[in-house]
Each structure stands twice: as C-alpha cells, then as structure tokens.
Design an enzyme around this catalytic site. Sequence first.
Site, PDB file in Angstrom:
ATOM      1  N   CYS A 148     -12.135 -10.965 -26.157  1.00  0.00           N
ATOM      2  CA  CYS A 148     -11.797 -12.403 -26.213  1.00  0.00           C
ATOM      3  C   CYS A 148     -12.632 -13.189 -27.219  1.00  0.00           C
ATOM      4  CB  CYS A 148     -11.967 -13.009 -24.828  1.00  0.00           C
ATOM      5  SG  CYS A 148     -10.834 -12.319 -23.614  1.00  0.00           S
TER       6      CYS A 148
HETATM    7  N1  LIG Z   1     -10.077  -8.359 -20.802  1.00  0.00           N
HETATM    8  C1  LIG Z   1     -10.355  -9.627 -20.587  1.00  0.00           C
HETATM    9  O1  LIG Z   1     -11.441  -9.947 -20.106  1.00  0.00           O
HETATM   10  C2  LIG Z   1      -9.356 -10.728 -20.896  1.00  0.00           C
HETATM   11  C3  LIG Z   1      -9.604 -12.003 -20.376  1.00  0.00           C
HETATM   12  C4  LIG Z   1      -8.694 -13.012 -20.639  1.00  0.00           C
HETATM   13  C5  LIG Z   1      -7.592 -12.767 -21.440  1.00  0.00           C
HETATM   14  N2  LIG Z   1      -7.378 -11.523 -21.959  1.00  0.00           N
HETATM   15  C6  LIG Z   1      -6.198 -11.320 -22.773  1.00  0.00           C
HETATM   16  O2  LIG Z   1      -5.234 -10.626 -22.011  1.00  0.00           O
HETATM   17  C7  LIG Z   1      -4.466  -9.739 -22.848  1.00  0.00           C
HETATM   18  C8  LIG Z   1      -4.563  -8.313 -22.329  1.00  0.00           C
HETATM   19  O3  LIG Z   1      -5.929  -7.920 -22.380  1.00  0.00           O
HETATM   20  P1  LIG Z   1      -6.484  -6.681 -21.545  1.00  0.00           P
HETATM   21  O4  LIG Z   1      -7.962  -6.768 -21.637  1.00  0.00           O
HETATM   22  O5  LIG Z   1      -5.850  -6.617 -20.210  1.00  0.00           O
HETATM   23  O6  LIG Z   1      -5.942  -5.481 -22.445  1.00  0.00           O
HETATM   24  P2  LIG Z   1      -5.920  -3.915 -22.058  1.00  0.00           P
HETATM   25  O7  LIG Z   1      -5.983  -3.183 -23.338  1.00  0.00           O
HETATM   26  O8  LIG Z   1      -6.934  -3.645 -20.987  1.00  0.00           O
HETATM   27  O9  LIG Z   1      -4.503  -3.723 -21.398  1.00  0.00           O
HETATM   28  C9  LIG Z   1      -3.314  -3.871 -22.101  1.00  0.00           C
HETATM   29  C10 LIG Z   1      -2.317  -2.871 -21.556  1.00  0.00           C
HETATM   30  O10 LIG Z   1      -1.066  -3.100 -22.221  1.00  0.00           O
HETATM   31  C11 LIG Z   1      -0.463  -1.854 -22.428  1.00  0.00           C
HETATM   32  N3  LIG Z   1       0.546  -1.998 -23.474  1.00  0.00           N
HETATM   33  C12 LIG Z   1       0.373  -2.144 -24.803  1.00  0.00           C
HETATM   34  N4  LIG Z   1       1.553  -2.301 -25.420  1.00  0.00           N
HETATM   35  C13 LIG Z   1       2.487  -2.269 -24.461  1.00  0.00           C
HETATM   36  C14 LIG Z   1       3.903  -2.393 -24.487  1.00  0.00           C
HETATM   37  N5  LIG Z   1       4.562  -2.598 -25.601  1.00  0.00           N
HETATM   38  N6  LIG Z   1       4.559  -2.276 -23.314  1.00  0.00           N
HETATM   39  C15 LIG Z   1       3.884  -2.083 -22.144  1.00  0.00           C
HETATM   40  N7  LIG Z   1       2.559  -1.975 -22.078  1.00  0.00           N
HETATM   41  C16 LIG Z   1       1.869  -2.072 -23.218  1.00  0.00           C
HETATM   42  C17 LIG Z   1      -1.600  -0.930 -22.770  1.00  0.00           C
HETATM   43  O11 LIG Z   1      -1.265   0.421 -22.563  1.00  0.00           O
HETATM   44  C18 LIG Z   1      -2.686  -1.425 -21.806  1.00  0.00           C
HETATM   45  O12 LIG Z   1      -2.646  -0.730 -20.585  1.00  0.00           O
HETATM   46  C19 LIG Z   1      -5.029  -9.934 -24.254  1.00  0.00           C
HETATM   47  O13 LIG Z   1      -4.277 -10.910 -24.930  1.00  0.00           O
HETATM   48  C20 LIG Z   1      -6.419 -10.466 -23.991  1.00  0.00           C
HETATM   49  O14 LIG Z   1      -6.904 -11.258 -25.070  1.00  0.00           O
HETATM   50  C21 LIG Z   1      -8.247 -10.495 -21.681  1.00  0.00           C
END
Ligand SMILES: NC(=O)c1ccc[n+]([C@@H]2O[C@H](COP(=O)([O-])OP(=O)(O)OC[C@H]3O[C@@H](n4cnc5c(N)ncnc54)[C@H](O)[C@@H]3O)[C@@H](O)[C@H]2O)c1
Length: 458
Positions: free
Chosen positions: A280
């Site tokens: 982030c």
């Molecule tokens: N990790 C954090 O602390 C956090 C906090 C707030 C916001 N976010 C935001 O949330 C979003 C997700 O982050 P995250 O940390 O959960 O990511 P992550 O990488 O942990 O998880 C994303 C998941 O999406 C899956 N994926 C990718 N492409 C796909 C598709 N086309 N169809 C289906 N599944 C698909 C991946 O396999 C993975 O399991 C991002 O935009 C991030 O900036 C993350």
Amino acid sequence: MTQQEFPALAAALRARLRSRQARTGVVGLGYVGLPLAVELGKGGFTAVGIDLDERKVEAIAAGTSYIPDVPSADVAALVQAGKLSATTDFACVAELDTINICVPTPLRKTKDPDLSYIVAATERIAEHLKPGTLVILESTTYPGTTDEVVQPILERGGLKAGVDFFLAFSPERVDPGNPTFTTRNVPKVVGGLTPVCSALSADLYGAAIETIVPVSSTRVAEMVKLLENTFRAVNIGLVNELALMCDRLGIDVWEVVTAAATKPFGFMPFYPGPGLGGHCIPIDPFYLSWKVRQTGFEPRFIELAGHINGNMPHYVVDKIADALNSRKKAINGSQVLVAGIAYKRDIDDMRESPALDIMSLLHQKGARVSFADPWVPHLDGHEWQGGADLAAVELTTEALRAADCVVIITDHKAFDYAQILREADVIVDTRNAIKGSFPNVFKLGAAKLVPDLEPAAR
Ligand SMILES: NC(=O)c1ccc[n+]([C@@H]2O[C@H](COP(=O)([O-])OP(=O)(O)OC[C@H]3O[C@@H](n4cnc5c(N)ncnc54)[C@H](O)[C@@H]3O)[C@@H](O)[C@H]2O)c1
C-alpha cells in the site's frame, strides 16, 4: 431513501441482502479478499471465493487459512456449514448476487498504475454478469477507475450500470497483523455510482462490518483511500528526513519523537525506519500522482516523500558501513546477518520490503548476507538481487557471534533483543528495538561518534 424509491431489481436484491439469502462472491482471496469472504460468511451470507491460484482454492476447500489474521478454525467452520467455498471458475458469477473485487494493483517499473489484474478479473465477471448483481471494487486505485475502467467492461454485454446492475467502490483498510482493528470493526467507506448502488452496498457490508460510512460517489471513495495512504507516506517521509537531520546534529530521533508524542493535541507520532514496504504505502500515492499529472498538476509532496523514503535503504547501508568501520572492517567480505525481512512486525508479507533492497545493496558491495525471520522461512533467489535462494537461520548464540554485524530491519516480537545485544559484536538497529544507548548499537537517526570500539566483552 424509501423502499418505494427502489427500482424492482434493487428492491429484490435488498430483500435478499436483508434476509441473508444473498449469495456473495469475492474475487481475489489474498490478504484483503479472504478476511472479507470469512466476514461475509460469518454475517450469514453464503460466500464464494474466486481466485486463479489453485493452491488457495484447495486450502479453503480443506478448511485451512493461509492468511495469519484469519484462523483456520473460522475457515473450517464456515466451509463445513456450507457458508464458504472457493473456485477458480468464474461461471459461478451467474449465480451470485454480489461480487467484491480484491485483486492486486501494483505499479509498473515506470511507477505507472498496473490495472491489468482489475481489467482481467472484470472481463471474466462481465462474461457471466446477470441483471440485479451488485459489483464492488475494493482494490486500491486512482479516482475514476470504477466509472472509467470497470463500468465500461461490465456494460459490454448490454447491461447498464445503476439500472440493470449496481456498481460501487469501497476501499479496504485492513491492517495485517493488527489484532485490535480487523475487517469487522474498521469503518467501511462506500461510494456508489448512484444512491441506490450506495444503499445496496451499505446493506451488504452492514451484515459483516460494524460501521458504514457512505460517501457521494465512487471517486470520493477512491480518493479517501489515497488520502489515507498518502498521509502515511508523507508523514513517514517527514520523520525519515528528521532522522537524517538528527543524525547530522547528534540528536536521537527516537527520543525526540517519543517526547513529542506526549503532546495531547495537534501531533501524531510517526516513526522513522529503513524504508517503506508492503502493498500500500509505497505504491498507492503513485496511483494518485499518475492520475493528477494528466491534468497538468505536479504533486510535489508525494514525489518528495517517495524520494526520501526510497533512499532510506542506502542510509541503512551507510550505517552498516559505520558499524563495521568501528571494528576496522569493510562491508566487502563481512558476514551481515539481517534480523527480520518482512515489511513490518509480526507478519509474513515481504512485498516491497526494504530488507530486500538493503540485502541486495550489501550483496553488491561484497557482503556475505544471511537472514533470520520467524515469519519468513525462505527467500527465493528471484526475490532479491543477490540471486541465491536463502533459508532463514535461527538467531542462536552461534549465529549471532558468527556475524560481523547484525542489522535489525523488522522488529518482530519473537526476537530476543537482550540476546542480540549480548551476543552480537556490532548491531545496526533501524527500529529502536533495543532501548537505550550502547557502545556497539548503531541506531538509525542517532549519530554515534565512536570511531574505534573495543570488541564487546563476552
Ligand atoms: N494487503 C493489504 O494490507 C491491503 C490493505 C488495503 C488495501 N489493499 C489493496 O487490496 C488489493 C488486494 O491486495 P491483497 O494484499 O489482498 O493482494 P494479494 O496478492 O494478497 O491477493 C490478491 C489475490 O488476487 C488473486 N488474483 C489475481 N488476479 C486475479 C484474477 N484475474 N481473478 C481472480 N483472482 C485473481 C491472486 O491470486 C491473489 O490471491 C490491492 O489493491 C491492495 O492495494 C491491500
């Protein structure tokens, strides 16, 4: 908004949401998506997770969690009760009433937004979208993504957003590793394409999350998240620059921030560190600067904070050189043991971790680099520029004594700092994990005018 003002499709969805009969879906089962799917299941809905990663789908089917903040017992109980399932097949979208998109939003090498995951997931959803479905984007992104990028893709099949299906943006604020604030008790900001979209989103989240904060549009909701993360990036940049100043002035920045934090109003403490990490703070502000540049506006705070924070790993390497110098040693040929490589305390996430940059810089200068991290057992060669696969070592007396320098990058609670202080010859502490001042401890943001220490007595 009264029930009468709800068009028939929306009223039907509202009834299914309020009776918990709605089938909810979450696309992307990572740090954000899995906790959300679990909360939706606990809130009484049937939740279906969709992810391309078969290992995640298999883990959920087996009732196990791969996200530290989500207990396996919760996953197992929901799976057993038929409230949670997972699949790689988007065909199930046709059976769902709501879909939350939680896929990654990284930066390209050029620091431009990479929306390819959002686009790919939305295209697959669009293939199966049926009238009356609510789609909510949760991935962090620039203002305009929901209506400029997601909406046109979802409308390709002829359905109209706000009329035939419902669309909203709701930023995720999860703080991995934080036991106090979880998906359930962090207020949820929601901005719909129309008031009906907002109201339906509030109905969905209201079942699983304690407080809902409606805003007037998808763009406001997108901007809220970028304000929050830019606020952190800029304030961390400020305190990191203060650390560099304190170093020059011979003042301990940790003592300064701790004392300033006693002011009961008008001050909020931020702490310096080895650089930004995670999915982030190092990334999201650049989504905003990319977007606003298209209007001819130059966002200076974001760039400046990015510059200062991005240079912290180099400053840490300078500190390591100082520490080794006090023993008449060079980085070249020295054994440097990095304690903690996750991007923050007590989590297993190494994305964008400054430890990787620091290890790479040390490797380039000829150091022999090893690492210890109770949360990260293994580092693949492609994840850092050293190229070699590394297995975490235990912080044993032998390992600590064998190192020419121990560098604390991530202050995991599991580390025994008294032992590190006792056994390591010289220590660079980037987190103030070792409280107090010791001749062999070199702290980030605190000058040490000891050119030639006697080796520590053991
Ligand atoms: N990790 C954090 O602390 C956090 C906090 C707030 C916001 N976010 C935001 O949330 C979003 C997700 O982050 P995250 O940390 O959960 O990511 P992550 O990488 O942990 O998880 C994303 C998941 O999406 C899956 N994926 C990718 N492409 C796909 C598709 N086309 N169809 C289906 N599944 C698909 C991946 O396999 C993975 O399991 C991002 O935009 C991030 O900036 C993350």
